[in-house]
Design a protein around this motif. Structure first.
Motif, mmCIF file in Angstrom:
data_model
loop_
_atom_site.group_PDB
_atom_site.id
_atom_site.type_symbol
_atom_site.label_atom_id
_atom_site.label_comp_id
_atom_site.label_asym_id
_atom_site.label_seq_id
_atom_site.Cartn_x
_atom_site.Cartn_y
_atom_site.Cartn_z
ATOM 1 N N LEU A 1 0.862 -1.192 0.000
ATOM 2 C CA LEU A 1 0.000 0.000 0.000
ATOM 3 C C LEU A 1 0.891 1.232 0.000
ATOM 4 C CD1 LEU A 1 -2.458 -0.930 2.871
ATOM 5 C CD2 LEU A 1 -2.610 -1.503 0.455
ATOM 6 N N HIS A 2 0.388 2.295 -0.593
ATOM 7 C CA HIS A 2 1.175 3.525 -0.583
ATOM 8 C C HIS A 2 0.211 4.705 -0.635
ATOM 9 C CE1 HIS A 2 4.948 5.703 -1.162
ATOM 10 N NE2 HIS A 2 4.226 6.550 -1.864
ATOM 11 N N ALA A 3 0.249 5.547 0.397
ATOM 12 C CA ALA A 3 -0.616 6.731 0.381
ATOM 13 C C ALA A 3 0.193 7.929 -0.093
ATOM 14 C CB ALA A 3 -1.177 6.993 1.768
ATOM 15 N N LEU B 1 -3.391 7.354 8.652
ATOM 16 C CA LEU B 1 -3.774 6.400 7.604
ATOM 17 C C LEU B 1 -3.060 5.062 7.751
ATOM 18 C CD1 LEU B 1 -3.694 8.733 4.467
ATOM 19 C CD2 LEU B 1 -5.692 7.884 5.654
ATOM 20 N N THR B 2 -2.066 5.014 8.681
ATOM 21 C CA THR B 2 -1.343 3.741 8.825
ATOM 22 C C THR B 2 -2.306 2.681 9.343
ATOM 23 O OG1 THR B 2 -0.680 4.378 11.032
ATOM 24 C CG2 THR B 2 0.905 4.778 9.274
ATOM 25 N N ARG B 3 -2.109 1.455 8.898
ATOM 26 C CA ARG B 3 -3.018 0.370 9.259
ATOM 27 C C ARG B 3 -2.288 -0.685 10.069
ATOM 28 N NH1 ARG B 3 -7.364 -0.118 5.701
ATOM 29 N NH2 ARG B 3 -7.404 1.487 4.104
ATOM 30 N N PRO B 4 -3.004 -1.315 11.039
ATOM 31 C CA PRO B 4 -2.384 -2.445 11.736
ATOM 32 C C PRO B 4 -2.166 -3.603 10.754
ATOM 33 C CG PRO B 4 -4.673 -2.166 12.414
ATOM 34 C CD PRO B 4 -4.337 -0.999 11.553
ATOM 35 N N PRO B 5 -1.264 -4.557 11.085
ATOM 36 C CA PRO B 5 -0.863 -5.595 10.117
ATOM 37 C C PRO B 5 -2.020 -6.371 9.491
ATOM 38 C CG PRO B 5 0.512 -5.669 12.062
ATOM 39 C CD PRO B 5 -0.520 -4.644 12.344
ATOM 40 N N GLN B 6 -3.012 -6.763 10.315
ATOM 41 C CA GLN B 6 -4.123 -7.559 9.766
ATOM 42 C C GLN B 6 -4.810 -6.812 8.630
ATOM 43 O OE1 GLN B 6 -3.492 -9.121 12.677
ATOM 44 N NE2 GLN B 6 -3.783 -11.063 11.623
ATOM 45 N N SER B 7 -5.132 -5.537 8.916
ATOM 46 C CA SER B 7 -5.861 -4.732 7.942
ATOM 47 C C SER B 7 -4.964 -4.413 6.735
ATOM 48 C CB SER B 7 -6.342 -3.464 8.651
ATOM 49 O OG SER B 7 -6.323 -2.366 7.823
ATOM 50 N N ASN C 1 2.160 -7.192 14.888
ATOM 51 C CA ASN C 1 3.404 -7.203 14.112
ATOM 52 C C ASN C 1 4.302 -8.334 14.595
ATOM 53 O OD1 ASN C 1 3.624 -4.929 12.193
ATOM 54 N ND2 ASN C 1 3.164 -3.693 14.012
ATOM 55 N N CYS C 2 5.282 -8.706 13.749
ATOM 56 C CA CYS C 2 6.308 -9.644 14.195
ATOM 57 C C CYS C 2 7.098 -8.969 15.319
ATOM 58 C CB CYS C 2 7.242 -9.985 13.045
ATOM 59 S SG CYS C 2 6.450 -11.035 11.814
ATOM 60 N N PRO C 3 7.595 -9.753 16.281
ATOM 61 C CA PRO C 3 8.271 -9.139 17.433
ATOM 62 C C PRO C 3 9.651 -8.592 17.082
ATOM 63 C CG PRO C 3 8.284 -11.527 17.614
ATOM 64 C CD PRO C 3 7.465 -11.202 16.401
ATOM 65 N N SER C 4 10.163 -7.763 17.993
ATOM 66 C CA SER C 4 11.516 -7.222 17.890
ATOM 67 C C SER C 4 12.490 -8.397 17.817
ATOM 68 C CB SER C 4 11.761 -6.379 19.146
ATOM 69 O OG SER C 4 13.085 -6.007 19.243
ATOM 70 N N GLY C 5 13.432 -8.341 16.843
ATOM 71 C CA GLY C 5 14.404 -9.433 16.694
ATOM 72 C C GLY C 5 14.100 -10.382 15.546
ATOM 73 N N GLY D 1 0.548 0.917 13.420
ATOM 74 C CA GLY D 1 0.698 0.561 12.008
ATOM 75 C C GLY D 1 1.465 -0.734 11.815
ATOM 76 N N THR D 2 1.923 -0.950 10.577
ATOM 77 C CA THR D 2 2.656 -2.170 10.236
ATOM 78 C C THR D 2 4.147 -1.848 10.222
ATOM 79 O OG1 THR D 2 0.796 -2.865 8.884
ATOM 80 C CG2 THR D 2 2.882 -3.984 8.488
ATOM 81 N N SER D 3 4.919 -2.574 11.028
ATOM 82 C CA SER D 3 6.362 -2.289 11.139
ATOM 83 C C SER D 3 7.066 -2.494 9.811
ATOM 84 C CB SER D 3 7.000 -3.229 12.154
ATOM 85 O OG SER D 3 6.483 -2.961 13.420
ATOM 86 N N ARG D 4 8.111 -1.703 9.608
ATOM 87 C CA ARG D 4 8.925 -1.854 8.403
ATOM 88 C C ARG D 4 10.297 -2.380 8.835
ATOM 89 N NH1 ARG D 4 9.512 2.528 3.856
ATOM 90 N NH2 ARG D 4 7.897 3.465 5.104
ATOM 91 N N PRO D 5 10.684 -3.570 8.375
ATOM 92 C CA PRO D 5 12.010 -4.076 8.744
ATOM 93 C C PRO D 5 13.088 -3.255 8.036
ATOM 94 C CG PRO D 5 11.003 -5.491 7.093
ATOM 95 C CD PRO D 5 9.975 -4.455 7.440
#
Length: 827
Positions: free
Chosen positions: A196-198, A336-342, A705-709, A734-738
């Motif tokens: 996604l990109h806003a 506008l950021t969305r949690p991972p599921q959404s 989100n996936c955990p830290s590490g 929102g959804t973390s960016r690695p």
């Protein structure tokens, strides 16, 4: 095949950590064309913009006898079967809406190349190196997946926008949700990365409504008088905006660009109408029988001497807003950021919209894509043990979920603060002495509880005028501090009335480059609250600015740094935002380097260089400065250099590696002919579209989100080079960016586990917070140094984008005082 890459080959896979399975936003290309792809260069004359080119090409395609050709809108065409056409005349039918007669275009088609698919397969399987044929092939396939959406959806580059999801951001700007798609080579396969990109667009409303919103008014009637400042702001915002006029049926579909805004209102803008002087309002009344509702509005100029009243203009839809968003717009954008599921389900909706399955072009190319997100193996690395001062109640501990707090902990090395003062930018009525003293008492107590030593608990306090002159005020405060403590001042505490940039920037310019003293700014509202947690965070910053150390990692867990003298370096270059007003502005390069065996203290080096140039031009001198500082601090030369480099795109890997490694080696040689430390050079990328989604809910954090590490080094990485994705920080929203780490040179012989673990562990010693951060501290600090250097431009040249002083003229950047460069003044 040892030489299939000039960079580092993957040294095997890591084993450390708890394995989990995750989904990632990559879709496997399950079938690639078996035969070669034909590449043609086409020339359409007369020349027209890409959108019209596409229309012309669509008509031309009817003459290709059923061959489906994909087109990039400019010059490149690709087909799976050879074309037997060399020149074509195409008639664009008449357009009744704009009364435009049919037009004839000539297309010349010339074959330039064939793309060998077999070579792409060899590369993906690690049996061949990258080549221009492979790069062109991946580009051709990218054009194939874009071809259909670009004819049906509004597109900008690799992103397609649908009108279903628009949100106003304030000031006549709205955000549209779009879909990014790009083909990436991965082990044994090609994949499509979809995200996604806003993006911010101008609202396509009437121009009057847009002006009301830009100037933040309730209605058009509030604009009977437009002040000069507002007019300047308006002209900046509207310049080059595309509009169409509604007063004349003949001109309905003609597009104009706004050239400027008049100083005078429509009823006072006079021009020559066939020898008679007349004003714009009277002209429209006489010629079109339109009585202007807002004759007090200025007009827009579409070319020299051609004026249009604003109320007969509408904004053309789908125009990107290219200016920097202001604070309010940025805040609305972040909502506008969305949690991972959404986020994941929205990407899956995008796959339906992009509809790869029913795409006739892809069918003819025999190109098939999976509808399911790729599943990959990941590992969750263990958190390192952190150490604080041995007298702390909890001096050694392992953080959980990437977070901890300062309760029962004292900083590893507390600095002593003896000579300091407080500058309060506001009057005594708004900032009474009693409130300031309560805050200072709370701050001093917290600092002492946290392990700093503050013999002078009552610094002199002075109220200063926030309107200036700031330099005079800070010098006076500095003198007061020195006189009272009978020693050179170490810190000025500044209390600010607002979050605005100008005052903060001027304080930093004066303290960093004129006086040469550390400064700590605090917002007035926090001063009145005087919360312990807030004071503890301020204390962390003050301690490192004065040369202290907050915490460090158990030396056993970072053997690479502790076994032999090792320097960590982080480098970053920041450029001004693209745009006419920033052309010719310089870029700022910064390198920071660790100064001790615990990799907790850092020194900085800064240069101003040619704008928008990625390679750091004076790197040899910068590295030399930092190596000297390391030697003066530790009494040893480092045996090893681990260099993290930020913000280099893949296309620039080669040039950066060549030029910058050479510069680092030159720096070493210039200190001593025989000095040859081993170097590892790692590029860090944050600007990518890779996202992780845990398959099992219990593997995710509270947001999902996936955990830290979390580390990923298979499925979605390079076919055979040494790269990995690391999600080192706990998510806030929102959804973390690695972060993507890619090793270009490794003379230190890292394996996957040793580099991944070291990189992750370092993310726990970012000095100004008690949480793991998203990128390694040396690079994070280099970002902070670049951001601070912006404020060192004389004439407040960095200023607010909405004021006129911000544009034009190359700023003169003042140098940071030498003694500050050795401590972390930029925190």
């Amino acid at each position: 095949m040892a030489n299939i890459t000039e960079f580092v080959k993957r040294p095997g896979l890591g084993r450390l950590g708890r394995p989990i399975r995750i989904r990632t936003n990559y879709f496997e290309i399950t079938n690639l064309p078996a035969s070669n792809i034909h590449h043609y260069d086409i020339d359409i004359s007369p020349e027209v913009p890409p959108t019209l080119n596409r229309k012309i090409f669509q008509i031309a395609e009817n003459s290709f006898y059923g061959i489906r050709a994909v087109f990039d809108g400019r010059r490149n065409v690709y087909t799976i079967r050879p074309l037997d056409v060399h020149t074509l005349d195409v008639t664009l039918p008449e357009d009744n809406t704009i009364r435009r007669p049919p037009r004839i275009f000539r297309i010349r088609i010339k074959k330039v190349n064939e793309i060998h698919m077999e070579e792409i397969n060899r590369f993906l399987n690690g049996r061949g190196s990258i080549s221009s044929n492979i790069l062109t092939g991946i580009m051709a396939l990218n054009i194939l997946i874009r071809h259909v959406p670009s004819t049906t959806l509004n597109s900008v580059g690799r992103i397609f926008y649908t009108n279903q999801d628009s949100r106003p951001l304030s000031g006549g700007v709205e955000a549209l949700q779009g879909y990014f798609q790009s083909i990436r080579p991965t082990p044994k396969k090609l994949m499509i990365n979809v995200d996604l990109h806003a993006t911010a667009f101008y609202e396509s409303d009437s121009l009057v409504q847009l002006v009301v919103k830009i100037l933040n008014k309730r209605s058009a009637d509030d604009l009977r008088r437009i002040h000069d400042r507002d007019r300047t702001k308006l002209e900046k915002c509207l310049k080059n905006l595309k509009i169409y006029a509604t007063h004349d049926e003949n001109a309905l579909n003609r597009r104009f660009r706004i050239f400027k805004v008049t100083n005078t209102s429509a009823s006072n803008t006079i021009f020559d109408d066939n020898g008679n002087q007349t004003d714009v309002a009277s002209y429209f009344q006489r010629k079109y029988n339109i009585q202007l509702l807002y004759p007090f509005f200025p007009c827009i100029v579409i070319r020299s001497g051609t004026y249009l009243p604003m109320e007969v203009c509408n904004v053309v839809e789908g125009q990107r807003y290219m200016r920097k968003l202001n604070e309010r717009q940025t805040a609305n954008m972040s909502k506008l950021t969305r949690p991972p599921q959404s986020h994941a389900s929205k990407i899956n909706q995008g796959i339906q919209i992009l509809n790869y399955q029913q795409n006739q072009y892809m069918q003819q190319f025999d190109f098939r894509v999976s509808n399911e997100m790729a599943i990959t193996q990941a590992r969750i690395l263990p958190a390192p043990k952190l150490q604080y001062h041995p007298t702390s109640r909890e001096s050694i501990f392992t953080p959980r979920n990437g977070l901890w707090n300062l309760r029962d902990k004292k900083v590893a090395t507390g600095a002593t603060l003896g000579s300091w003062a407080c500058a309060v930018f506001g009057n005594e009525r708004d900032y009474p002495m009693s409130a300031i003293q309560i805050f200072i008492r709370e701050l001093v107590t917290t600092c002492q509880d946290t392990g700093m030593n503050i013999p002078n608990k009552n610094p002199p306090i002075q109220h200063c005028n926030p309107q200036g002159p700031i330099e005079t005020s800070l010098r006076q405060v500095w003198v007061k501090a020195g006189n009272l403590a009978k020693s050179k001042p170490q810190l000025i505490l500044c209390i600010l009335p607002n979050t605005g940039v100008p005052l903060y920037a001027e304080i930093k310019r004066v303290s960093d480059t004129v006086i040469g003293v550390a400064s700590q700014c605090v917002q007035g509202k926090h001063m009145f609250a005087a919360k312990k947690l807030y004071c503890a965070n301020v204390c962390l910053k003050m301690n490192v600015k004065l040369g202290g150390m907050n915490s460090f990692i158990d030396p056993i867990q970072v053997p690479f740094i502790t076994q032999r003298p090792t320097i960590l370096m982080g480098a970053s270059v920041t450029h001004h935002a693209p745009g006419a007003e920033n052309s010719g502005r310089p870029s700022i390069a910064a390198v920071t380097a660790s100064m001790d065996a615990k990799a907790s203290r850092y020194a900085a080096s800064i240069r101003v260089q040619t704008g928008r140039q990625e390679v750091i031009s004076d790197l040899a001198e910068m590295v030399k400065e930092l190596l000297k500082t390391f030697y003066m601090t530790c009494g040893r030369k480092p045996d090893r250099i681990l260099f993290y480099r930020d913000g280099v795109s893949e296309s620039q890997f080669s040039i950066v590696l060549k030029d910058e490694i050479k510069a680092i080696k030159e720096a070493c040689k210039s200190l001593d002919e025989k000095y040859k430390p081993t170097i590892t050079f790692v590029v860090i990328q944050k600007r990518h579209h890779t996202r992780f989604f845990p398959i099992n809910a219990r593997d995710g954090d509270r947001i999902g989100n996936c955990p830290s590490g979390t580390v990923v080094e298979t499925t979605i990485v390079h076919p055979f080079e040494f790269d990995f994705y690391l999600l080192s920080h706990p998510s806030l929203q929102g959804t973390s960016r690695p972060t993507h780490y890619h090793v270009l040179l490794d003379e230190n012989g890292f394996n996957a586990d040793s580099l991944q673990t070291l990189t992750y562990n370092l993310c726990y010693v970012f000095a100004r917070c008690t949480r793991a951060v998203s990128i390694v501290p040396p690079v994070y600090y280099a970002h902070l140094v670049c951001a601070r250097a912006r404020f060192h431009a004389s004439g407040e040249n960095w200023s607010d984008p909405d004021t006129s002083e911000g544009a034009g003229g190359v700023a003169r950047y003042a140098a940071v005082k030498a003694e500050l460069l050795k401590v972390m003044y930029f925190m």
